[in-house]
Design a protein around this motif. Structure first.
Motif, mmCIF file in Angstrom:
data_model
loop_
_atom_site.group_PDB
_atom_site.id
_atom_site.type_symbol
_atom_site.label_atom_id
_atom_site.label_comp_id
_atom_site.label_asym_id
_atom_site.label_seq_id
_atom_site.Cartn_x
_atom_site.Cartn_y
_atom_site.Cartn_z
ATOM 1 N N PHE A 90 0.829 -1.210 0.000
ATOM 2 C CA PHE A 90 0.000 0.000 0.000
ATOM 3 C C PHE A 90 0.866 1.264 0.000
ATOM 4 O O PHE A 90 0.612 2.193 -0.767
ATOM 5 C CB PHE A 90 -0.909 0.026 1.243
ATOM 6 N N VAL A 91 1.855 1.287 0.879
ATOM 7 C CA VAL A 91 2.694 2.478 1.014
ATOM 8 C C VAL A 91 3.463 2.751 -0.276
ATOM 9 O O VAL A 91 3.502 3.886 -0.773
ATOM 10 C CB VAL A 91 3.661 2.336 2.204
ATOM 11 N N LEU A 92 4.085 1.711 -0.833
ATOM 12 C CA LEU A 92 4.857 1.911 -2.063
ATOM 13 C C LEU A 92 3.958 2.346 -3.212
ATOM 14 O O LEU A 92 4.306 3.267 -3.968
ATOM 15 C CB LEU A 92 5.606 0.627 -2.424
ATOM 16 N N LYS A 116 2.230 6.403 -6.906
ATOM 17 C CA LYS A 116 1.115 7.124 -7.533
ATOM 18 C C LYS A 116 1.316 8.629 -7.401
ATOM 19 O O LYS A 116 1.103 9.395 -8.361
ATOM 20 C CB LYS A 116 -0.195 6.694 -6.886
ATOM 21 N N ARG A 117 1.738 9.073 -6.225
ATOM 22 C CA ARG A 117 1.947 10.502 -6.017
ATOM 23 C C ARG A 117 3.087 11.041 -6.897
ATOM 24 O O ARG A 117 3.014 12.161 -7.409
ATOM 25 C CB ARG A 117 2.248 10.788 -4.538
ATOM 26 N N PHE A 173 3.067 13.818 -14.232
ATOM 27 C CA PHE A 173 2.195 13.767 -15.400
ATOM 28 C C PHE A 173 0.809 14.395 -15.219
ATOM 29 O O PHE A 173 0.121 14.649 -16.206
ATOM 30 C CB PHE A 173 1.996 12.308 -15.845
ATOM 31 N N VAL A 174 0.378 14.642 -13.978
ATOM 32 C CA VAL A 174 -0.995 15.091 -13.767
ATOM 33 C C VAL A 174 -1.086 16.513 -13.236
ATOM 34 O O VAL A 174 -1.787 17.358 -13.804
ATOM 35 C CB VAL A 174 -1.745 14.130 -12.813
ATOM 36 N N HIS A 175 -0.408 16.792 -12.141
ATOM 37 C CA HIS A 175 -0.600 18.083 -11.467
ATOM 38 C C HIS A 175 -0.122 19.268 -12.303
ATOM 39 O O HIS A 175 0.917 19.195 -12.967
ATOM 40 C CB HIS A 175 0.134 18.095 -10.127
ATOM 41 N N ARG A 176 -0.915 20.343 -12.229
ATOM 42 C CA ARG A 176 -0.516 21.624 -12.784
ATOM 43 C C ARG A 176 -0.505 22.621 -11.637
ATOM 44 O O ARG A 176 -1.503 22.748 -10.921
ATOM 45 C CB ARG A 176 -1.477 22.059 -13.895
ATOM 46 N N PHE A 182 -10.326 1.633 -3.732
ATOM 47 C CA PHE A 182 -11.399 2.569 -4.094
ATOM 48 C C PHE A 182 -10.985 4.001 -3.782
ATOM 49 O O PHE A 182 -11.169 4.923 -4.595
ATOM 50 C CB PHE A 182 -12.675 2.206 -3.343
ATOM 51 N N ALA A 183 -10.413 4.215 -2.604
ATOM 52 C CA ALA A 183 -10.001 5.557 -2.195
ATOM 53 C C ALA A 183 -8.889 6.096 -3.098
ATOM 54 O O ALA A 183 -8.909 7.260 -3.507
ATOM 55 C CB ALA A 183 -9.547 5.542 -0.736
ATOM 56 N N GLN A 184 -7.926 5.249 -3.419
ATOM 57 C CA GLN A 184 -6.805 5.690 -4.242
ATOM 58 C C GLN A 184 -7.249 6.029 -5.665
ATOM 59 O O GLN A 184 -6.844 7.041 -6.234
ATOM 60 C CB GLN A 184 -5.718 4.617 -4.273
ATOM 61 N N LEU A 185 -8.076 5.171 -6.253
ATOM 62 C CA LEU A 185 -8.550 5.419 -7.615
ATOM 63 C C LEU A 185 -9.474 6.644 -7.656
ATOM 64 O O LEU A 185 -9.451 7.413 -8.625
ATOM 65 C CB LEU A 185 -9.273 4.187 -8.150
ATOM 66 N N SER A 186 -10.265 6.827 -6.611
ATOM 67 C CA SER A 186 -11.133 8.008 -6.537
ATOM 68 C C SER A 186 -10.302 9.275 -6.416
ATOM 69 O O SER A 186 -10.616 10.299 -7.032
ATOM 70 C CB SER A 186 -12.085 7.881 -5.349
#
Length: 310
Positions: free
Chosen positions: A131-133, A138-139, A145-148, A210-214
Motif C-alpha cells: 500500500f505504502v509503495l 502514484k503521487r 504527469f498530472v498536477h498543474r 477505491f479511495a486511491q482510484l477516486s
C-alpha cells in the motif's frame, strides 16, 4: 512609454548590487515582463526570486497585471524584494514523496539492522508495504504527469520543512512501527486475530483501492480545468465534487484511515491525524475561496471535505 524606477526597501540584494535602476516600458508590459527586464540586467536575480510591489506596500503584484493598469501612464516607483533561492514545486513534491519510497524498503528488507533480529513478515505487513509503495509511486506519477501548479516555485529552504512531514511521519515512524516483530507472522498481536484474516485484509484492500482510484480521478478532473502554463480557476464538477469542494483530500484521508484500522499502529494513527488535520485546513480555505470567487455560481450544498459534516 511608461518610466519605472526599480528600488529596494532596504539594501540591494547580493544578486542585484546595481539597484536602483530605471526602466522604460510600453503599454502592454506586464509585471512578468518587468521581472524579465530586471533579470536581463542581473542574471542571478531570476524572475522567480523577485517580488515586485508598490512602494511601501507588502502585497506582491500578479505577474499577469499590466504596468499601465497598476501605475498609470506616468509610471512610478516599484520595489523589488529578493525571495531567495527558489526550487520548483514539482521538485518539492518529488523529494517529499521520494523519502518514504526509500525508507520503507530499508526497514522491510533489513530488519536485522533496525530490530536486531529477522522478521518473518505477516500478510498484514506485506499488504501495508505494498500500500505504502503504491501510494507514493502514484503521487510521484501524478506530480510528473498530472498536477498543474498555480505557483511555479517556493523558497529552497522550505523544502526541508515540507519534506519532514513525509520523511519522518509516513517514512521513518511508520516504517519502524509496522515492520517490527510485533506485527510479524509469529506475533501474538497477529496470530489468531482479525489481522491475519484474509477476508478482512481483502476488504480493507478493496476500500483502500477505491479511495486511491477516486483520489486519482479527482486529480484528473482538476487537471482538465486548468490549461497548461496558466492560473485559470474554474468550478470543478463530476465524480466526488457533487458533495465536496475537495474530494481528493477526503479520499486520501480514507486511504490512510484504512491502514490505521488494519494495523492499529500508533505511528499510522499519528500520521493520519496530522495529515488529515492539514488537509482539513486546506479544504476549508479552498472552499471559502471558491465561494468568494464564484459567488452565486458556486453550487450550494457542497461541503469543504467531509460530506454532511465539514
Amino acid at each position: 512609454m511608461v518610466r519605472l524606477f526599480i528600488t529596494t526597501a532596504s539594501h540591494p540584494p547580493a544578486v542585484a548590487r546595481g539597484l536602483p535602476i530605471e526602466l522604460e516600458c510600453d503599454a502592454n508590459t506586464t509585471v512578468a515582463d518587468v521581472k524579465a527586464l530586471i533579470a536581463a540586467k542581473f542574471p542571478r536575480f531570476y524572475p522567480a526570486r523577485q517580488k515586485l510591489s508598490m512602494k511601501n506596500d507588502r502585497a506582491g503584484l500578479a505577474d499577469e497585471k499590466k504596468i499601465i493598469d497598476v501605475l498609470g501612464e506616468k509610471g512610478e516607483e516599484l520595489q523589488v524584494k529578493d525571495l531567495g533561492p527558489q526550487v520548483s514545486w514539482r521538485t518539492v513534491f518529488l523529494v517529499e514523496y521520494g523519502g518514504p519510497l526509500l525508507i520503507h524498503p530499508l526497514f522491510y528488507h533489513l530488519p536485522q539492522l533496525w530490530y536486531g533480529q529477522d522478521v518473518q513478515h505477516s500478510t498484514l505487513q506485506k499488504f501495508v508495504y505494498g500500500f505504502v509503495l503504491l501510494h507514493f509511486l502514484k503521487r510521484e506519477f501524478e506530480t510528473i504527469f498530472v498536477h498543474r501548479f498555480s505557483h511555479g516555485t517556493m523558497p529552497l529552504r522550505n523544502i526541508f520543512k515540507n519534506s519532514a512531514h513525509y520523511h519522518l511521519l509516513s517514512g521513518l515512524a511508520l516504517a519502524y512501527d509496522v515492520y517490527r516483530p510485533k506485527f510479524s507472522a509469529t506475533s501474538s498481536y497477529i496470530t489468531g486475530t482479525i489481522r491475519e484474516d484474509k477476508n478482512f485484509l481483502w476488504i480493507c484492500t478493496g476500500i483502500w483501492a477505491f479511495a486511491q482510484l477516486s483520489n486519482l480521478s479527482t486529480h484528473l478532473t482538476l487537471r482538465a480545468l486548468r490549461p497548461a502554463n496558466s492560473r485559470v480557476r474554474a468550478i470543478p464538477y463530476g465524480y466526488g465534487f457533487t458533495l465536496m469542494s475537495c474530494p481528493n483530500y477526503f479520499f486520501e484521508s480514507l486511504a490512510w484511515a484504512v491502514i490505521c484500522v488494519m494495523t492499529g499502529s500508533l505511528a499510522a494513527g499519528v500520521f493520519a491525524v496530522v495529515s488529515t488535520g492539514q488537509m482539513v485546513l486546506w479544504a476549508v480555505k479552498k472552499h471559502k475561496n471558491y465561494k468568494k470567487e464564484f459567488g452565486k455560481e458556486y453550487p450550494r450544498g457542497r461541503y469543504a471535505m467531509i460530506p454532511f459534516i465539514l
